[in-house]
Design an enzyme around this catalytic site. Structure first.
Site, PDB file in Angstrom:
ATOM      1  N   ARG A 186       0.833  -1.212   0.000  1.00  0.00           N
ATOM      2  CA  ARG A 186       0.000   0.000   0.000  1.00  0.00           C
ATOM      3  C   ARG A 186       0.872   1.270   0.000  1.00  0.00           C
ATOM      4  O   ARG A 186       0.579   2.255   0.683  1.00  0.00           O
ATOM      5  CB  ARG A 186      -0.931   0.034   1.226  1.00  0.00           C
ATOM      6  CG  ARG A 186      -1.979  -1.032   1.244  1.00  0.00           C
ATOM      7  CD  ARG A 186      -2.951  -0.931   0.069  1.00  0.00           C
ATOM      8  NE  ARG A 186      -4.082  -1.816   0.248  1.00  0.00           N
ATOM      9  CZ  ARG A 186      -4.062  -3.113  -0.059  1.00  0.00           C
ATOM     10  NH1 ARG A 186      -2.977  -3.666  -0.597  1.00  0.00           N
ATOM     11  NH2 ARG A 186      -5.127  -3.854   0.144  1.00  0.00           N
ATOM     12  N   SER A 260     -10.160  -0.264   3.508  1.00  0.00           N
ATOM     13  CA  SER A 260      -9.458  -0.528   4.766  1.00  0.00           C
ATOM     14  C   SER A 260      -8.927   0.782   5.323  1.00  0.00           C
ATOM     15  O   SER A 260      -8.257   1.529   4.613  1.00  0.00           O
ATOM     16  CB  SER A 260      -8.265  -1.458   4.533  1.00  0.00           C
ATOM     17  OG  SER A 260      -8.699  -2.681   4.010  1.00  0.00           O
ATOM     18  N   GLU A 356      -4.331   3.911   6.386  1.00  0.00           N
ATOM     19  CA  GLU A 356      -4.009   3.655   4.980  1.00  0.00           C
ATOM     20  C   GLU A 356      -4.322   4.873   4.105  1.00  0.00           C
ATOM     21  O   GLU A 356      -3.515   5.249   3.266  1.00  0.00           O
ATOM     22  CB  GLU A 356      -4.787   2.424   4.499  1.00  0.00           C
ATOM     23  CG  GLU A 356      -4.196   1.828   3.252  1.00  0.00           C
ATOM     24  CD  GLU A 356      -5.202   1.021   2.468  1.00  0.00           C
ATOM     25  OE1 GLU A 356      -5.796   1.564   1.522  1.00  0.00           O
ATOM     26  OE2 GLU A 356      -5.379  -0.160   2.798  1.00  0.00           O
TER      27      GLU A 356
HETATM   28  N1  EPU Z   1     -11.062 -10.305  10.622  1.00  0.00           N
HETATM   29  C1  EPU Z   1     -11.761 -10.411  11.793  1.00  0.00           C
HETATM   30  N2  EPU Z   1     -12.645  -9.426  12.113  1.00  0.00           N
HETATM   31  C2  EPU Z   1     -12.848  -8.352  11.320  1.00  0.00           C
HETATM   32  C3  EPU Z   1     -12.110  -8.227  10.121  1.00  0.00           C
HETATM   33  C4  EPU Z   1     -11.213  -9.230   9.788  1.00  0.00           C
HETATM   34  O1  EPU Z   1     -11.607 -11.373  12.542  1.00  0.00           O
HETATM   35  O2  EPU Z   1     -13.658  -7.497  11.653  1.00  0.00           O
HETATM   36  C5  EPU Z   1     -10.149 -11.394  10.239  1.00  0.00           C
HETATM   37  C6  EPU Z   1     -10.734 -12.160   9.033  1.00  0.00           C
HETATM   38  O3  EPU Z   1     -11.593 -13.181   9.450  1.00  0.00           O
HETATM   39  C7  EPU Z   1      -9.490 -12.702   8.389  1.00  0.00           C
HETATM   40  C8  EPU Z   1      -8.452 -11.625   8.663  1.00  0.00           C
HETATM   41  O4  EPU Z   1      -8.924 -10.845   9.744  1.00  0.00           O
HETATM   42  O5  EPU Z   1      -9.086 -13.885   8.977  1.00  0.00           O
HETATM   43  C9  EPU Z   1      -8.172 -10.739   7.478  1.00  0.00           C
HETATM   44  O6  EPU Z   1      -9.379 -10.165   6.998  1.00  0.00           O
HETATM   45  P1  EPU Z   1      -9.696 -10.029   5.427  1.00  0.00           P
HETATM   46  O7  EPU Z   1      -9.439 -11.294   4.720  1.00  0.00           O
HETATM   47  O8  EPU Z   1     -11.060  -9.426   5.305  1.00  0.00           O
HETATM   48  O9  EPU Z   1      -8.613  -9.038   4.872  1.00  0.00           O
HETATM   49  P2  EPU Z   1      -7.926  -7.769   5.500  1.00  0.00           P
HETATM   50  O10 EPU Z   1      -6.546  -8.113   5.894  1.00  0.00           O
HETATM   51  O11 EPU Z   1      -8.795  -7.161   6.530  1.00  0.00           O
HETATM   52  C10 EPU Z   1      -6.874  -6.963   3.262  1.00  0.00           C
HETATM   53  C11 EPU Z   1      -6.806  -5.685   2.489  1.00  0.00           C
HETATM   54  C12 EPU Z   1      -8.098  -5.456   1.715  1.00  0.00           C
HETATM   55  C13 EPU Z   1      -8.301  -6.619   0.765  1.00  0.00           C
HETATM   56  C14 EPU Z   1      -8.326  -7.931   1.582  1.00  0.00           C
HETATM   57  C15 EPU Z   1      -8.356  -9.157   0.690  1.00  0.00           C
HETATM   58  C16 EPU Z   1      -5.307  -4.221   3.703  1.00  0.00           C
HETATM   59  C17 EPU Z   1      -5.173  -3.041   4.599  1.00  0.00           C
HETATM   60  N3  EPU Z   1      -6.547  -4.573   3.381  1.00  0.00           N
HETATM   61  O12 EPU Z   1      -7.899  -6.800   4.234  1.00  0.00           O
HETATM   62  O13 EPU Z   1      -7.938  -4.291   0.941  1.00  0.00           O
HETATM   63  O14 EPU Z   1      -9.504  -6.487   0.038  1.00  0.00           O
HETATM   64  O15 EPU Z   1      -7.130  -8.040   2.377  1.00  0.00           O
HETATM   65  O16 EPU Z   1      -7.136  -9.288   0.020  1.00  0.00           O
HETATM   66  O17 EPU Z   1      -4.300  -4.782   3.297  1.00  0.00           O
HETATM   67  C18 EPU Z   1      -8.239  -1.933   1.001  1.00  0.00           C
HETATM   68  O18 EPU Z   1      -7.033  -1.820   0.969  1.00  0.00           O
HETATM   69  O19 EPU Z   1      -8.990  -0.921   1.041  1.00  0.00           O
HETATM   70  C19 EPU Z   1      -8.841  -3.252   1.040  1.00  0.00           C
HETATM   71  C20 EPU Z   1     -10.155  -3.447   1.189  1.00  0.00           C
END
Ligand code: EPU
Length: 360
Positions: A186, A260, A356
């Site tokens: 990012r 995010s 972010e």
């Molecule tokens: N989780 C929770 N509770 C929550 C949110 C997440 O327990 O409220 C857990 C999920 O169950 C999962 C883990 O945290 O095990 C990661 O969550 P998720 O797969 O939704 O992905 P993320 O790490 O929260 C990142 C990116 C997203 C992207 C997704 C999928 C960043 C900052 N965010 O989110 O990107 O869509 O992975 O690749 O790296 C963005 O940058 O705006 C964005 C949406």
């Protein structure tokens, strides 16, 4: 209000035949429709940029040439906390085309003002796959390299060929390759030394042939399992990604947000061992260089923030990493909520979450 003075000196054509067109300048423009969070703020001066020539007209302009500038794409990665005094350049460069069909890749080019998702959908429809994992990411093409957008195992940098940008000091157009852009998680040089210095006008993407789907993410594995389809087509992956995102991320058209809100923090194995010792459930991923990425959404959720609000700013019910505008939020409320979340995550995990989006 149109500023005709900028039309005085005709410029060499840049392929758009826009050399004689006037600069499109507006005063006191509400930016609420131009940021996906839907936060209220105004631009004292807003200039619409449809070509490299428009950028050069700004650079040569007696009043705007030396004034500080703020580059606005789709407004999907900003938190506006006050009015903007800098000259706002609203990037609206259009166009999508296939540049080259090589044995190893399709090279496509899109104007910085195009919607990122429209470009993804267009390439899939044309039979040039490779961007499907990046479907439905809000924002414009020009903003995609700035924060090296990424989702479901693919980042912009993995599909990047080159981009065109115009220097805001010299007015010169340059083509930049990945090395100069310095893509990181990012992150890119456009958030550092090139911030407010370079206006990205076109981005070229390299879509490798033969197509190889990227299906390693848990959410995608789950879809394959549910549908019994382990060899999806690009269109099917695209549809899965759209469905996954719609299920857990708010649509900015109905609920204001900037995706995010925090980056997933990267820590050393020692730090991680310490945290796992106290919170064995914490979601984390091992990175190739030995460091460990922690799921910020999980940590915020574990601190009990899901669904909570400060004024009209809230934490999304289905994804704690996303802050939302419950209707009439102002930037200050979003930042108060963000700071409260940072403090509680720091208190429990000893980790400082980094926002972010760009906070203005
Ligand atoms: N989780 C929770 N509770 C929550 C949110 C997440 O327990 O409220 C857990 C999920 O169950 C999962 C883990 O945290 O095990 C990661 O969550 P998720 O797969 O939704 O992905 P993320 O790490 O929260 C990142 C990116 C997203 C992207 C997704 C999928 C960043 C900052 N965010 O989110 O990107 O869509 O992975 O690749 O790296 C963005 O940058 O705006 C964005 C949406």
């Amino acid at each position: 209000m149109n500023d005709q003075s900028a039309a005085a000196a005709p410029r060499p054509a840049d392929g758009t035949a826009a050399g004689v067109r006037a600069l499109r300048v507006e005063s006191n423009v509400s930016l609420k429709p131009y940021n996906t969070f839907g936060l209220p703020a105004a631009a004292e001066t807003l200039v619409r940029i449809a070509s490299d020539a428009d950028v050069r007209r700004v650079v040569d302009h007696p009043q705007y040439g030396r004034a500080p500038k703020f580059i606005l794409g789709g407004g999907s990665n900003v938190v506006l906390t006050h009015d903007i005094r800098q000259v706002v350049l609203k990037i609206e460069v259009p166009g999508m085309r296939l540049v080259e069909e090589r044995p190893d890749a399709w090279i496509v080019e899109a104007g910085a003002g195009e919607s990122w998702h429209d470009v993804v959908a267009w390439t899939i429809a044309q039979g040039w796959p490779g961007l499907e994992n990046l479907a439905l990411i809000p924002g414009t093409v020009g903003a995609a390299p700035v924060q090296n957008i990424g989702a479901y195992g693919v980042e912009l940098k993995d599909r990047f060929e080159s981009l065109d940008a115009v220097d805001l000091v010299t007015g010169r157009s340059v083509t930049l390759r990945a090395g100069i852009c310095a893509f990181g998680y990012r992150d890119s040089e456009f958030k550092h030394s090139l911030a407010s210095r370079s206006v990205i006008t076109r981005v070229r993407l390299r879509l490798p042939r033969p197509w190889q789907p990227v299906l390693g993410y848990l959410d995608l594995e789950r879809r394959m399992h549910e549908t019994g389809n382990t060899h999806p087509t690009p269109q099917q992956v695209f549809d899965w990604i759209c469905a996954i995102r719609r299920a857990k991320l708010p649509d900015p058209a109905t609920i204001g947000n900037a995706g995010s809100f925090f980056k997933n923090p990267v820590v050393t194995p020692e730090q991680c061992r310490d945290i796992i010792g106290r919170d064995p459930e914490i979601v984390h991923y091992n990175l190739p260089d030995g460091s460990i990425k922690l799921a910020a959404g999980w940590m915020i959720d574990a601190c009990g923030w899901k669904g909570k609000s400060v004024g009209q700013a809230g934490v999304y019910e289905r994804q704690a990493l996303v802050l939302v505008n419950r209707g009439a939020a102002i930037g200050a409320e979003v930042m108060t909520l963000a700071r409260a979340i940072q403090e509680s995550v720091y208190g429990r995990f000893g980790i400082r979450l980094e926002p972010e989006p760009v906070v203005v």
